[in-house]
Design a protein around this motif. Structure first.
Motif, short mmCIF file in Angstrom:
data_model
loop_
_atom_site.label_atom_id
_atom_site.label_comp_id
_atom_site.label_asym_id
_atom_site.label_seq_id
_atom_site.Cartn_x
_atom_site.Cartn_y
_atom_site.Cartn_z
N GLN A 16 21.10 -78.85 -1.28
CA GLN A 16 20.09 -78.15 -0.48
C GLN A 16 18.87 -77.81 -1.32
N LYS A 17 17.71 -77.71 -0.66
CA LYS A 17 16.46 -77.38 -1.35
C LYS A 17 16.03 -75.95 -1.04
N TYR A 18 15.38 -75.35 -2.05
CA TYR A 18 14.92 -73.96 -1.98
C TYR A 18 13.54 -73.87 -2.59
N GLU A 19 12.76 -72.90 -2.12
CA GLU A 19 11.45 -72.64 -2.70
C GLU A 19 11.52 -71.35 -3.51
N VAL A 20 11.22 -71.43 -4.80
CA VAL A 20 11.17 -70.25 -5.65
C VAL A 20 9.85 -69.54 -5.37
N LEU A 21 9.94 -68.26 -4.97
CA LEU A 21 8.78 -67.47 -4.61
C LEU A 21 8.28 -66.63 -5.77
N ASP A 22 9.21 -66.07 -6.57
CA ASP A 22 8.81 -65.19 -7.66
C ASP A 22 10.03 -64.80 -8.48
N VAL A 23 9.78 -64.06 -9.56
CA VAL A 23 10.83 -63.42 -10.36
C VAL A 23 10.59 -61.92 -10.27
N ALA A 24 11.63 -61.18 -9.91
CA ALA A 24 11.54 -59.72 -9.79
C ALA A 24 12.40 -59.07 -10.86
N THR A 25 12.00 -57.87 -11.27
CA THR A 25 12.73 -57.13 -12.30
C THR A 25 13.37 -55.89 -11.68
N HIS A 26 14.67 -55.72 -11.90
CA HIS A 26 15.40 -54.55 -11.41
C HIS A 26 14.84 -53.31 -12.09
N SER A 27 14.50 -52.29 -11.34
CA SER A 27 13.84 -51.10 -11.88
C SER A 27 14.74 -50.26 -12.79
N GLU A 28 16.04 -50.33 -12.60
CA GLU A 28 16.97 -49.52 -13.40
C GLU A 28 17.49 -50.26 -14.62
N THR A 29 17.84 -51.54 -14.44
CA THR A 29 18.52 -52.27 -15.51
C THR A 29 17.60 -53.22 -16.28
N GLY A 30 16.44 -53.55 -15.68
CA GLY A 30 15.55 -54.51 -16.30
C GLY A 30 15.97 -55.95 -16.11
N GLU A 31 17.12 -56.17 -15.43
CA GLU A 31 17.58 -57.53 -15.19
C GLU A 31 16.59 -58.26 -14.28
N GLN A 32 16.39 -59.54 -14.56
CA GLN A 32 15.45 -60.34 -13.78
C GLN A 32 16.20 -61.15 -12.73
N TYR A 33 15.58 -61.24 -11.56
CA TYR A 33 16.14 -61.96 -10.43
C TYR A 33 15.13 -62.96 -9.90
N VAL A 34 15.61 -64.15 -9.53
CA VAL A 34 14.76 -65.14 -8.90
C VAL A 34 14.80 -64.86 -7.39
N VAL A 35 13.62 -64.80 -6.78
CA VAL A 35 13.49 -64.62 -5.34
C VAL A 35 13.17 -66.00 -4.77
N TYR A 36 14.03 -66.49 -3.89
CA TYR A 36 13.85 -67.84 -3.37
C TYR A 36 14.22 -67.93 -1.90
N LYS A 37 13.70 -68.97 -1.26
CA LYS A 37 13.84 -69.13 0.18
C LYS A 37 14.47 -70.48 0.48
N ALA A 38 15.46 -70.48 1.36
CA ALA A 38 16.09 -71.72 1.79
C ALA A 38 15.09 -72.57 2.57
N MET A 39 15.17 -73.86 2.40
CA MET A 39 14.28 -74.77 3.13
C MET A 39 15.07 -75.50 4.21
N TYR A 40 16.04 -74.80 4.78
CA TYR A 40 16.89 -75.35 5.83
C TYR A 40 17.46 -74.18 6.63
N GLY A 41 18.11 -74.48 7.73
CA GLY A 41 18.77 -73.46 8.54
C GLY A 41 17.83 -72.36 9.00
#
Length: 71
Positions: A16-41
Motif C-alpha cells: 500500500q502507498k502512503y503520503e508522509v505529511l510531516d514529523v511531529a514531536t511528542h511534547s512530554e517524551t521528545g519522541e518523533q512520530y511520522v504523520v502520514y495518510k493512506a492513499m487508499y480506502g
C-alpha cells in the motif's frame, strides 16, 4: 530537534502507498512520530514512531525497508 525525513509518497512493504505529511514531536517524551495518510480506502491519517517508520525489517527471509520512498 526534528530528524529529517523526505515528505512525499512511500510504499509499505506489504504494497500500500502512503503520503508522509510531516514529523511531529511528542511534547512530554521528545519522541518523533511520522504523520502520514493512506492513499487508499478511507484515506485515514496515521502516526508511527519515526524509528519504526524508517527501520529495516526481515519478512519471509528478505531484508527490506518498512516504508520505501517512491516520489
Amino acid at each position: 530537534m526534528t530528524q529529517a525525513i523526505k515528505k512525499g509518497i512511500y510504499q509499505h512493504f506489504k504494497g500500500q502507498k502512503y503520503e508522509v505529511l510531516d514529523v511531529a514531536t511528542h511534547s512530554e517524551t521528545g519522541e518523533q512520530y511520522v504523520v502520514y495518510k493512506a492513499m487508499y480506502g478511507d484515506f485515514g491519517t496515521w502516526i508511527r514512531p519515526l524509528e519504526m517508520f524508517t527501520e529495516i525489517i526481515e519478512r519471509d527471509g528478505e531484508i527490506k525497508k518498512r516504508f520505501s520512498y517512491v516520489k
